[in-house]
Design a protein around this motif. Sequence first.
Motif, short mmCIF file in Angstrom:
data_model
loop_
_atom_site.label_atom_id
_atom_site.label_comp_id
_atom_site.label_asym_id
_atom_site.label_seq_id
_atom_site.Cartn_x
_atom_site.Cartn_y
_atom_site.Cartn_z
N GLU A 1 52.31 -0.81 17.58
CA GLU A 1 51.88 0.57 17.78
C GLU A 1 52.78 1.28 18.80
O GLU A 1 53.23 2.41 18.58
CB GLU A 1 50.42 0.60 18.25
CG GLU A 1 49.41 0.06 17.24
CD GLU A 1 49.15 1.05 16.12
OE1 GLU A 1 49.32 2.26 16.35
OE2 GLU A 1 48.78 0.60 15.02
N SER B 1 46.47 -2.16 18.25
CA SER B 1 46.12 -1.94 16.84
C SER B 1 44.65 -2.30 16.64
O SER B 1 44.12 -3.20 17.30
CB SER B 1 46.99 -2.81 15.93
OG SER B 1 48.36 -2.54 16.13
N GLU C 1 48.01 0.62 23.73
CA GLU C 1 48.10 1.12 22.35
C GLU C 1 47.82 0.01 21.33
O GLU C 1 48.62 -0.29 20.45
CB GLU C 1 49.49 1.73 22.10
CG GLU C 1 49.78 2.97 22.92
CD GLU C 1 48.90 4.16 22.54
OE1 GLU C 1 48.36 4.18 21.42
OE2 GLU C 1 48.74 5.07 23.38
N ASP D 1 56.34 1.82 17.47
CA ASP D 1 56.40 2.89 16.48
C ASP D 1 56.27 4.26 17.13
O ASP D 1 56.82 5.26 16.63
CB ASP D 1 55.32 2.70 15.42
CG ASP D 1 55.58 1.47 14.54
OD1 ASP D 1 56.71 0.95 14.59
OD2 ASP D 1 54.66 1.04 13.83
#
Length: 298
Positions: free
Chosen positions: A203, A152, A150, A206
């Motif tokens: 990422e 960014s 994941e 979150d």
Amino acid sequence: MALELRQLRSFMAVATELHFSRAAQRLHVSQSALSQQVRALEDNLGAVLFSRTSRMVELTPAGQALFEAAPRVLFEADRAAERVRKAASGTAGVLVIGAVGTALASIAPRIMRAVWEDAPDLRLEVTQMDTAAQLVALAESRLDVALVREASPHPALRTEPLVSEPLMVALPEDHRLACDERVRPEDLAGEPFVLWPRPLGAEFFDIITGYCREHGFSPRIVAEGTDIETQLGLVASGMGVSLQPAFYANLRMVGVAFRPLTGPAPQISLQVAWRRDDASAAVRRFVTAALAVARTIE
């Protein structure tokens, strides 16, 4: 003094045959062209290499010295040329790879096997690193290619998705919810959580906290671990629960029970990343292998 490989090869043919005509036939050149090559080599070295008569050709002491030394020179030249060809095709050299633990626990071994089978002379140096550190190292050319989770977006890097798996809940094996086949996310409200530090992968962090909020709570984080072994060790000790990609269930950590979540769970993507301006054939070979392996898993 400049030695030409063609001159050395001409010399070796004559020195082996001790006959200019037979040496010329062996090299598929005219006898006059071969004689010119040998004379040019003698001029370069400032030494007579052959004693020639109408009946025979013999090596001089200088010629004998060169006859003993030349094979090694030609071997090293051929080996250097082969190394250059392999490096240009991405089948030799060193490829420095970063990988998150999620990748090492799932797709990375299959990718590396595919690369090794295709390019056995390409040395792979693999380091386990979190996603954030990999992106920095990749941009700074300390890594050639990365297996990230994941990631960014980064202006200097390209990423391609490989595989994805859902989040699962990791529980102490004696936890009350470990008896359930599936765990409702709402049942995790109020539980102490063990998570990754956000700076190591914003990422991913979150995604987890957003998923919890969607189900009516914010995770109460009591501990963080910078690697999966530490986090699962904290879970096994009973310090808390954790939400982790399903890839990590493959680790079969003692004292930890992985359970799927009810309802749709976030899919966590593994990606391959490399520099946009990197034209390395070895990097292309690795990326191609990664995408091919990923297609077999889908």
